[in-house]
Design a protein around this motif. Structure first.
Motif, PDB file in Angstrom:
ATOM      1  N   ARG A 308      58.898 -12.890  35.425  1.00  0.00           N
ATOM      2  CA  ARG A 308      57.997 -13.683  36.272  1.00  0.00           C
ATOM      3  C   ARG A 308      56.752 -12.882  36.676  1.00  0.00           C
ATOM      4  NH1 ARG A 308      63.078 -16.555  37.998  1.00  0.00           N
ATOM      5  NH2 ARG A 308      63.726 -14.743  39.232  1.00  0.00           N
ATOM      6  N   TYR A 313      49.649 -16.018  34.918  1.00  0.00           N
ATOM      7  CA  TYR A 313      49.589 -17.454  35.226  1.00  0.00           C
ATOM      8  C   TYR A 313      48.161 -17.981  35.226  1.00  0.00           C
ATOM      9  CZ  TYR A 313      54.362 -16.570  36.927  1.00  0.00           C
ATOM     10  OH  TYR A 313      55.670 -16.208  37.024  1.00  0.00           O
ATOM     11  N   LYS A 327      48.580 -24.110  39.447  1.00  0.00           N
ATOM     12  CA  LYS A 327      49.673 -23.151  39.477  1.00  0.00           C
ATOM     13  C   LYS A 327      50.584 -23.463  40.651  1.00  0.00           C
ATOM     14  CE  LYS A 327      48.971 -18.893  40.917  1.00  0.00           C
ATOM     15  NZ  LYS A 327      48.515 -17.480  40.959  1.00  0.00           N
ATOM     16  N   ILE A 328      51.839 -23.730  40.369  1.00  0.00           N
ATOM     17  CA  ILE A 328      52.867 -23.768  41.396  1.00  0.00           C
ATOM     18  C   ILE A 328      54.047 -22.979  40.836  1.00  0.00           C
ATOM     19  CG2 ILE A 328      52.111 -26.040  42.209  1.00  0.00           C
ATOM     20  CD1 ILE A 328      54.738 -27.163  41.114  1.00  0.00           C
ATOM     21  N   GLN A 329      54.907 -22.470  41.689  1.00  0.00           N
ATOM     22  CA  GLN A 329      56.018 -21.648  41.230  1.00  0.00           C
ATOM     23  C   GLN A 329      57.367 -22.105  41.759  1.00  0.00           C
ATOM     24  OE1 GLN A 329      54.813 -17.594  42.182  1.00  0.00           O
ATOM     25  NE2 GLN A 329      53.422 -17.508  40.423  1.00  0.00           N
ATOM     26  N   THR A 330      57.377 -23.217  42.487  1.00  0.00           N
ATOM     27  CA  THR A 330      58.626 -23.750  43.000  1.00  0.00           C
ATOM     28  C   THR A 330      58.982 -25.045  42.273  1.00  0.00           C
ATOM     29  OG1 THR A 330      57.372 -24.778  44.798  1.00  0.00           O
ATOM     30  CG2 THR A 330      58.427 -22.655  45.256  1.00  0.00           C
ATOM     31  N   THR A 343      53.733 -18.999  46.201  1.00  0.00           N
ATOM     32  CA  THR A 343      53.418 -18.471  44.859  1.00  0.00           C
ATOM     33  C   THR A 343      53.446 -16.938  44.919  1.00  0.00           C
ATOM     34  OG1 THR A 343      51.063 -18.654  45.382  1.00  0.00           O
ATOM     35  CG2 THR A 343      52.049 -20.456  44.100  1.00  0.00           C
ATOM     36  N   ASN A 346      52.588 -12.743  40.832  1.00  0.00           N
ATOM     37  CA  ASN A 346      51.277 -12.575  40.227  1.00  0.00           C
ATOM     38  C   ASN A 346      51.417 -11.620  39.050  1.00  0.00           C
ATOM     39  OD1 ASN A 346      51.340  -9.946  41.456  1.00  0.00           O
ATOM     40  ND2 ASN A 346      50.710 -10.957  43.351  1.00  0.00           N
ATOM     41  N   GLY A 498      53.473 -24.317  36.357  1.00  0.00           N
ATOM     42  CA  GLY A 498      52.525 -25.170  37.051  1.00  0.00           C
ATOM     43  C   GLY A 498      52.813 -26.640  36.846  1.00  0.00           C
TER      44      GLY A 498
END
Length: 526
Positions: A308, A313, A327-330, A343, A346, A498
């Motif tokens: 990750r 991203y 961009k979302i990470q959940t 988020t 990185n 995303g």
């Protein structure tokens, strides 16, 4: 995994646009006609109980009313539609809906409890894809009943979170209420009027069908004597079948007023045109990298974290997706109740390398990544291959068509996979069940979720998902989803990349696209 159906943007958004423009004094569409270019090939029937495509559900939203709807601009809130009120009786599983007394169908017939019972029972008896949104609550035709002329009772198998159940009733293919008398007049061979409804409508909404020729286009007229206090700003809407290239040409020339199936590169080009305006909103879709923890290196949480942190991203969003995604990470999309904006990951190669070393893989390892051969998936895969190589993870790419990819993923036979998930309904339970509920990796597991496909088991998180589905208190439920999304973000078998943006081009100014795009009714705008 579900394939995203490329459909049409909600006609409600168009109507909102026109009302805003009217208030601001902008010109209306030529001769009171709104002209739309779209790809309509996925529209196979107008029968709500047999509808699966997003494009058709958009049309249904303007031909029919439901018991409830989503508040405009806030898909986390449920508001009345045909039902003026409702309550849950003390047993927690029995719902009583009280109907408005002034609602009428386009035929002139009143909307009554008998129509509601008929419509919901019809969905279950036809038993095609839309019925799952209702049957998942244990609802059967026998558990839906008329109390009196304007009161309906629905009994679920147990207590469920109100937002969860009501969100499914607000979905057009499930909750559309049909004119029973009109439908049964056109019934053939016990088909519940389905053949006739494939080309016609029997709704109480603000529009009626003038003509629909599958594969060519659709014409809707504003209904006379609509029962709600609503003043339209155009009298006719036409949707013509055309590919993205033709849409681009026609909207530039002024031959259509709105184009809603343009590609990112076309959007980028049209931004330079001073006569056109771009509008966008995140879709209820999650693009992600799945990591099968049954493959030894990926079983380590530190390894999954390293991956990750090794992903660039921003480059994926800007360079590959051309800013046609956020961009979302959940795991719950923006715009759905329970969305977590965190988020934390990185592009940090040093941290990624340290995590690999902690996990016992200082020199990296080899892994296979499955993906579709089409854009943007192939380009994202190449980018991930390049990113992970920088921390010593050597990725071999295997391109598969949709059916082969789906079968391989469904049978847990992958190591890593690029995929996406489109929410079935605007409630967090759908995504939480998919990404976070898994108690066994066995083939006969209770839930064959995305977590299960990646051989990820966490009974603690699965119990939280179940608890959230049944929780009546809204604040307590929000806290549960906060915990669920944080745990999967930190430990789960996914790197969420995303959500794609729904982007449209219009010849109108000052329009804000709300975050949800397929479940609103134009008659809610006065």
């Amino acid at each position: 995994m579900k394939n995203t159906i490329k459909g049409m943007l909600s006609l409600l958004l168009i109507i909102m646009l026109l009302q805003i423009l009217a208030a601001l004094g902008y010109a209306q569409p030529q001769k009171d006609i709104l002209r739309v270019g779209a790809q309509t090939s996925a529209m196979l029937t107008l029968d709500p109980a047999r509808t699966t495509g997003e494009g058709t559900t958009v049309i249904l939203s303007h031909l029919y009313n439901k018991l409830v709807d989503f508040e405009f601009g806030d898909s986390t809130r449920i508001v009345p539609d045909l039902a003026e009120s409702w309550e849950i009786v003390p047993d927690g599983k029995t719902w009583v809906f009280h109907l408005k007394h002034d609602a009428t169908f386009a035929s002139g017939n009143p909307v009554t409890a008998a129509d509601v019972v008929f419509s919901l029972q019809r969905v279950l008896r036809i038993a095609e894809t839309p019925s799952r949104r209702l049957s998942q609550f244990g609802v059967t035709p026998e558990s839906i009943s008329k109390i009196d002329e304007y009161t309906v009772q629905i009994v679920l198998k147990r207590q469920y979170a109100p937002q969860y159940f009501l969100s499914c009733l607000a979905y057009p293919s499930v909750g559309s209420i049909l004119d029973q008398q009109l439908v049964l007049q056109h019934e053939e061979n016990n088909d519940f009027g389905s053949a006739w409804l494939s080309l016609h409508a029997a709704g109480s909404g603000p529009f009626v069908v003038e003509q629909w020729v599958p594969g060519q286009g659709l014409t809707l007229n504003v209904r006379e004597h609509f029962w709600e206090n609503w003043t339209p700003f155009f009298n006719k809407l036409t949707v013509k079948e055309m590919d993205p290239l033709l849409q681009m040409t026609m909207v530039q020339k002024g031959d259509i007023d709105l184009a809603w199936n343009l590609r990112p590169e076309q959007i980028h080009h049209l931004r330079q045109n001073p006569d056109l305006y771009m509008y966008e909103t995140p879709e209820f879709t999650i693009m992600y990298l799945g990591m099968n923890v049954g493959y030894e290196p990926l079983s380590r949480s530190e390894v999954r974290d390293a991956i990750r942190y090794a992903i660039d991203y921003d480059a994926i969003m800007h360079e590959i997706l051309q800013d046609a995604a956020i961009k979302i990470q959940t795991i719950i999309p923006q715009g759905i109740f329970g969305y977590n904006p965190a988020t934390p990951y990185n592009f940090d190669l040093e941290k990624a390398k340290n995590l690999l070393a902690e996990a016992g893989y200082p020199d990296g390892f080899e892994v296979e990544l499955l993906c579709a051969p089409s854009h943007p998936w192939s380009a994202i895969a190449v980018k991930l291959q390049s990113d992970l190589a920088k921390i010593g993870i050597h990725v071999s790419l295997k391109f598969m068509d949709g059916l082969e990819l789906y079968t391989t993923y469904q049978t847990q036979a992958h190591q890593m996979v690029l995929a996406q998930w489109q929410s079935d309904y605007a409630d967090p339970n759908d995504n939480a069940m998919a990404f976070a509920h898994s108690t066994s990796v066995d083939k006969d597991a209770k839930v064959l979720s995305l977590a299960w496909r990646n051989k990820y088991v966490n009974p603690e998180i699965a119990a939280l998902v179940d608890e959230a589905a049944y929780e009546l208190d809204r604040d307590r439920r929000a806290a549960l989803y906060q915990t669920i999304t944080e745990k999967i973000l930190d430990d789960g078998p996914f790197a969420v990349l995303g959500s794609p943006l729904r982007q449209v081009v219009a010849r109108f100014e000052d329009f804000e696209v709300p975050p949800s795009f397929f479940m609103f009714d134009a008659s809610t705008f006065k």
